[in-house]
Design a protein around this motif. Structure first.
Motif, mmCIF file in Angstrom:
data_model
loop_
_atom_site.group_PDB
_atom_site.id
_atom_site.type_symbol
_atom_site.label_atom_id
_atom_site.label_comp_id
_atom_site.label_asym_id
_atom_site.label_seq_id
_atom_site.Cartn_x
_atom_site.Cartn_y
_atom_site.Cartn_z
ATOM 1 N N LEU A 1 12.667 -16.796 12.685
ATOM 2 C CA LEU A 1 12.893 -15.545 11.941
ATOM 3 C C LEU A 1 12.983 -14.312 12.826
ATOM 4 O O LEU A 1 13.324 -13.235 12.326
ATOM 5 C CB LEU A 1 11.775 -15.334 10.923
ATOM 6 N N GLY A 2 12.688 -14.441 14.114
ATOM 7 C CA GLY A 2 12.684 -13.265 14.956
ATOM 8 C C GLY A 2 11.561 -12.323 14.562
ATOM 9 O O GLY A 2 10.594 -12.712 13.902
ATOM 10 N N GLU A 3 11.680 -11.058 14.947
ATOM 11 C CA GLU A 3 10.636 -10.083 14.668
ATOM 12 C C GLU A 3 10.399 -9.874 13.176
ATOM 13 O O GLU A 3 9.328 -9.420 12.771
ATOM 14 C CB GLU A 3 11.000 -8.745 15.322
ATOM 15 N N ASP A 4 11.373 -10.215 12.363
ATOM 16 C CA ASP A 4 11.264 -9.953 10.927
ATOM 17 C C ASP A 4 10.131 -10.713 10.247
ATOM 18 O O ASP A 4 9.726 -10.351 9.142
ATOM 19 C CB ASP A 4 12.578 -10.294 10.222
ATOM 20 N N PHE A 5 9.609 -11.760 10.886
ATOM 21 C CA PHE A 5 8.550 -12.514 10.202
ATOM 22 C C PHE A 5 7.317 -11.649 9.976
ATOM 23 O O PHE A 5 6.611 -11.823 8.977
ATOM 24 C CB PHE A 5 8.209 -13.800 10.969
ATOM 25 N N VAL A 6 7.063 -10.700 10.862
ATOM 26 C CA VAL A 6 5.911 -9.818 10.678
ATOM 27 C C VAL A 6 6.148 -8.888 9.497
ATOM 28 O O VAL A 6 5.279 -8.713 8.630
ATOM 29 C CB VAL A 6 5.616 -9.023 11.968
ATOM 30 N N LYS A 7 7.316 -8.307 9.451
ATOM 31 C CA LYS A 7 7.663 -7.430 8.326
ATOM 32 C C LYS A 7 7.550 -8.180 6.999
ATOM 33 O O LYS A 7 6.963 -7.672 6.022
ATOM 34 C CB LYS A 7 9.080 -6.891 8.504
ATOM 35 N N LEU A 8 8.099 -9.382 6.950
ATOM 36 C CA LEU A 8 8.065 -10.168 5.721
ATOM 37 C C LEU A 8 6.634 -10.492 5.308
ATOM 38 O O LEU A 8 6.295 -10.411 4.127
ATOM 39 C CB LEU A 8 8.859 -11.465 5.913
ATOM 40 N N ALA A 9 5.787 -10.843 6.270
ATOM 41 C CA ALA A 9 4.398 -11.182 5.954
ATOM 42 C C ALA A 9 3.681 -10.002 5.314
ATOM 43 O O ALA A 9 2.975 -10.163 4.306
ATOM 44 C CB ALA A 9 3.675 -11.627 7.224
ATOM 45 N N PHE A 10 3.855 -8.816 5.867
ATOM 46 C CA PHE A 10 3.203 -7.639 5.303
ATOM 47 C C PHE A 10 3.785 -7.295 3.932
ATOM 48 O O PHE A 10 3.048 -6.896 3.015
ATOM 49 C CB PHE A 10 3.323 -6.455 6.260
ATOM 50 N N GLN A 11 5.075 -7.452 3.775
ATOM 51 C CA GLN A 11 5.693 -7.180 2.479
ATOM 52 C C GLN A 11 5.160 -8.131 1.408
ATOM 53 O O GLN A 11 4.811 -7.707 0.299
ATOM 54 C CB GLN A 11 7.206 -7.298 2.585
ATOM 55 N N PHE A 12 5.085 -9.420 1.732
ATOM 56 C CA PHE A 12 4.616 -10.403 0.754
ATOM 57 C C PHE A 12 3.151 -10.173 0.404
ATOM 58 O O PHE A 12 2.754 -10.306 -0.763
ATOM 59 C CB PHE A 12 4.810 -11.820 1.296
ATOM 60 N N ALA A 13 2.322 -9.825 1.391
ATOM 61 C CA ALA A 13 0.912 -9.573 1.126
ATOM 62 C C ALA A 13 0.740 -8.354 0.212
ATOM 63 O O ALA A 13 -0.099 -8.358 -0.696
ATOM 64 C CB ALA A 13 0.163 -9.369 2.435
ATOM 65 N N HIS A 14 1.534 -7.327 0.449
ATOM 66 C CA HIS A 14 1.458 -6.131 -0.389
ATOM 67 C C HIS A 14 1.908 -6.435 -1.815
ATOM 68 O O HIS A 14 1.309 -5.933 -2.780
ATOM 69 C CB HIS A 14 2.316 -5.021 0.203
ATOM 70 N N GLU A 15 2.941 -7.262 -1.953
ATOM 71 C CA GLU A 15 3.402 -7.648 -3.289
ATOM 72 C C GLU A 15 2.298 -8.396 -4.042
ATOM 73 O O GLU A 15 2.097 -8.191 -5.247
ATOM 74 C CB GLU A 15 4.636 -8.546 -3.186
ATOM 75 N N ALA A 16 1.585 -9.268 -3.326
ATOM 76 C CA ALA A 16 0.581 -10.108 -3.969
ATOM 77 C C ALA A 16 -0.651 -9.324 -4.398
ATOM 78 O O ALA A 16 -1.287 -9.657 -5.407
ATOM 79 C CB ALA A 16 0.186 -11.245 -3.035
ATOM 80 N N ASP A 17 -1.027 -8.307 -3.625
ATOM 81 C CA ASP A 17 -2.170 -7.463 -3.982
ATOM 82 C C ASP A 17 -1.932 -6.061 -3.435
ATOM 83 O O ASP A 17 -2.306 -5.753 -2.298
ATOM 84 C CB ASP A 17 -3.471 -8.035 -3.425
ATOM 85 N N PRO A 18 -1.332 -5.191 -4.245
ATOM 86 C CA PRO A 18 -0.996 -3.836 -3.777
ATOM 87 C C PRO A 18 -2.204 -3.004 -3.363
ATOM 88 O O PRO A 18 -2.046 -2.015 -2.642
ATOM 89 C CB PRO A 18 -0.288 -3.214 -4.989
ATOM 90 N N GLU A 19 -3.408 -3.382 -3.801
ATOM 91 C CA GLU A 19 -4.599 -2.599 -3.488
ATOM 92 C C GLU A 19 -5.310 -3.067 -2.224
ATOM 93 O O GLU A 19 -6.171 -2.356 -1.693
ATOM 94 C CB GLU A 19 -5.577 -2.648 -4.665
#
Length: 381
Positions: free
Chosen positions: A182-200
């Motif tokens: 995934l290249g560098e994007d895997f970090v971005k995706l991980a943070f995005q998915f975690a925020h989606e799962a629990d915005p707080e």
């Protein structure tokens, strides 16, 4: 101090602990003798828990935990290889126990870790023929894993180590399977998915050797890039795997300041102080590194000589002095274990050694430097 039933465990050990501080001129209630109380208003004080703590078989460890700590993180049981050993088959048994213990004790609970190249299951990256999966498949697997795990503990776990150890000491990217596919994007995706799962929930990046100038610059560069893309990142965890002569306090301080200037909180994670000789100067904390046993690398099986003990005490005073100096930038300091027998340093990078890296002895009594640290913290009030 907390008032839950975990505090009931403290009654027996409190006599030992109070006796150990008998030479200190403390006044007031029993809270004066405990680390979490000394750090109140400055930062949380945490410990990593192993299976004996989580299964509640180490009752003495739980006594010390309830007295001295107000934050917990699981040492191993929430890593992806254990949480989802095969695709779609999640094992929440130990993670549920960990979170239940944390809630009962009113601890600040940290989840560790969602995306890490080490201890990730092999199936995560391969198809039925053993070949690397496509970027689309790996993205979906990351999304499913993060949404399932974070979603299960939404509102219970306060913060997550979303990505662990992806920058090398020279500031370049680790060539992990995540990066290869995934290249560098895997970090971005991980943070995005975690925020989606629990915005707080708070979201952290965590890494070792963070006082290294090259790694410092690489992490700053990565975080700035994430922020420029609108990715939420709340904190940076500086793993505190230190030795008697490395890293320098000055370089460690430079990293605290550099990370804080990014507008995120700084956490001192995985803190331990090895007194043993290192096979290499640049050993870092890569769990894949192992060195053959040599007696010369295990010199203190019968206890620490006085000169080494003095160096140990001064080193911890120096670092806690630094943490207290910058308590406005630091939200949490977490020891990687409770007492010396818990520590991974007894088996890494050389198996079968005896190390003394934590603030509590193998018999669960506080080391003499604990009273010094408490005095230092209270002097700032």
């Amino acid at each position: 101090m907390k008032t839950t039933h975990l505090r009931k465990f403290a009654l027996v050990l409190s006599v030992v602990i109070l006796a150990s501080f008998s030479t200190q001129d403390f006044t007031g209630n029993d809270d004066d003798f405990f680390l979490q109380s000394a750090f109140e208003g400055k930062f949380l004080f945490g410990a990593a828990l192993n299976t004996s703590h989580i299964n509640r078989t180490d009752t003495k460890g739980l006594e010390v935990l309830s007295q001295h700590f107000n934050s917990i993180v699981a040492e191993n049981i929430m890593k992806s290889g254990l949480m989802q050993p095969s695709e779609g088959n999640f094992n929440f048994t130990m993670a549920d126990k960990f979170v239940e213990l944390g809630q009962e004790g009113n601890f600040h609970i940290v989840g560790h870790t969602l995306i890490w190249h080490s201890q990730a299951p092999r199936w995560f990256f391969t198809d039925s023929e053993g070949k690397d999966v496509s970027p689309e498949v790996l993205t979906q697997r990351m999304r499913d894993h993060i949404h399932t795990v974070v979603g299960r503990y939404k509102g219970k776990i306060k913060g997550w180590d979303v990505v662990n150890e992806t920058i090398l000491d020279d500031g370049s990217w680790r060539n992990s399977k995540f990066y290869q596919i995934l290249g560098e994007d895997f970090v971005k995706l991980a943070f995005q998915f975690a925020h989606e799962a629990d915005p707080e929930a708070e979201l952290y990046y965590n890494d070792y050797s963070m006082a290294n100038p090259g790694k410092r610059e690489g992490v700053v560069r990565m975080v700035k890039n994430l922020q420029a893309q609108g990715v939420r990142i709340d904190g940076i965890g500086m793993q505190g795997h230190i030795g008697l002569d490395y890293p320098t306090v000055d370089e460690f301080e430079k990293s605290i300041l550099a990370f804080s200037e990014l507008g995120v909180t700084v956490m001192i994670t995985e803190l331990d102080l090895s007194v043993l000789p290192s096979p290499r100067r640049d050993m870092g904390a890569d769990v894949a590194t192992n060195v053959a046993y040599q007696q010369s690398l295990n010199p203190y099986t019968e206890g620490l000589p006085e000169d080494i003990q003095q160096k140990f005490d001064q080193r911890y005073r120096d670092f806690f002095g630094l943490f207290l100096k910058h308590h406005d930038k630091i939200s949490r300091v977490t020891l990687w274990g409770i007492q010396d027998g818990d520590s991974w340093k007894n088996g890494w990078p050389v198996r079968g050694r005896t190390d003394y890296p934590l603030l509590f002895n193998r018999d669960y009594t506080p080391k003499s430097v604990v009273s010094d640290i408490i005095t230092m913290a209270r002097a700032q009030q």
